[in-house]
Design a protein around this motif. Structure first.
Motif, mmCIF file in Angstrom:
data_model
loop_
_atom_site.group_PDB
_atom_site.id
_atom_site.type_symbol
_atom_site.label_atom_id
_atom_site.label_comp_id
_atom_site.label_asym_id
_atom_site.label_seq_id
_atom_site.Cartn_x
_atom_site.Cartn_y
_atom_site.Cartn_z
ATOM 1 N N LEU A 1 0.847 -1.194 0.000
ATOM 2 C CA LEU A 1 0.000 0.000 0.000
ATOM 3 C C LEU A 1 0.883 1.244 0.000
ATOM 4 O O LEU A 1 1.732 1.407 0.873
ATOM 5 C CB LEU A 1 -0.904 -0.028 1.226
ATOM 6 N N GLY B 1 -8.638 3.818 0.511
ATOM 7 C CA GLY B 1 -7.707 3.703 -0.592
ATOM 8 C C GLY B 1 -8.122 4.649 -1.702
ATOM 9 O O GLY B 1 -9.180 5.285 -1.642
ATOM 10 N N VAL C 1 -3.755 -6.409 2.863
ATOM 11 C CA VAL C 1 -2.585 -5.524 2.807
ATOM 12 C C VAL C 1 -1.448 -6.240 3.538
ATOM 13 O O VAL C 1 -1.597 -6.646 4.691
ATOM 14 C CB VAL C 1 -2.878 -4.162 3.457
#
Length: 270
Positions: free
Chosen positions: A122, A173, A243
């Protein structure tokens, strides 16, 4: 692929459409399988509620009929629905004309299988989300913050980016919603100031509650995210991505992430 405008095949729009001039409208990105839109009721609920907040006079029954017919013709892929306020004259004053309904067909994105299997890295975006409670939660057409955030990285090293608000709180996100797990409690950021209230986010929260999983929707600071036991992202096309890395923090794919990922996969496979 193909597109419809106001229920008819078309490939052009009037230059005076307020969606083009001002981003005056909303959109939905809908997975389609077997001629059926996935999570249809959640998508329709969100777009109709958004139209109420923006004071766009949408005929929800007409939209449902058009969307169902469009998805039946598409069969498999992605249907992008755009609702604008319609044509308008120069100036910000809202027009009293009919809203415009745009449907675009596309193929399902070719996401890498390992994103779901082993998780993603990420990217920590510098672009911040402005706080505007009147628009918070809506999937409106003003997406320049996301465009700038997505321009911060290139290549395949990162599959998504983390976005925070101007105060530094974790929000989402670039094209996903975010969840974390700590001590068995599932948490997702509060979206009353900014961010998009995703349909997969809503579905997973409801499913988790039905399973007896403790859930929270609250403000989340970056240090809390980094201290989480599990972190994952979701959206209505890919389902759930674990993630595995953010900055210098590394995670294994956790059991609650896998449980909710299986639920999302079942929804998208139907």
């Amino acid at each position: 692929m193909f597109s419809w405008v106001d229920g008819q095949p078309a490939t052009t729009l009037p230059l005076v459409d307020r969606g083009l001039a001002y981003g005056d409208g909303l959109f939905e990105t809908i997975a389609v399988g077997g001629g059926q839109p996935v999570l249809l009721e959640r998508h329709l609920t969100r777009v109709t509620a958004g139209c109420v907040r923006l004071r766009i006079d949408l005929d929800a029954a007409q939209l449902r009929r058009e969307l169902s017919a469009f998805c039946a013709e598409l069969g498999q892929g992605v249907a992008k629905l755009i609702v604008t306020r319609g044509d308008g004259q120069r100036g910000y004053a809202p027009s009293a004309g009919a809203p415009r309904r745009i449907l675009q067909a596309g193929a399902m994105p070719a996401y890498l299988p390992q994103h779901g299997e082993s998780g993603i890295r990420l990217f920590p975006c510098e672009t911040r989300l402005a706080e505007q409670p009147l628009l918070a939660g809506l999937k409106h057409l003003n997406r320049l913050e996301q465009v700038l955030a997505r321009a911060e990285w290139q290549g395949g090293e990162f599959a998504e980016g983390l976005m925070r608000d101007v105060s530094g709180r974790v929000v989402e996100g670039v094209f996903s919603n975010l969840f974390l797990v700590r001590d068995g409690v599932l948490s997702t950021p509060e979206l009353s100031r900014c961010g998009v209230a995703g349909v997969m986010r809503a579905e997973l929260l409801e499913q988790a509650q039905d399973l007896g999983i403790a859930c929270q929707t609250r403000d989340i600071e970056l240090n809390e995210l980094l201290a989480a036991d599990e972190v994952f992202l979701c959206n209505s096309l890919y389902g759930v991505w674990p993630v595995r890395e953010l900055q210098d923090r590394h995670w294994s794919v956790g059991p609650l992430t896998r449980k909710l990922q299986a639920i999302a996969r079942h929804l998208l496979d139907c």
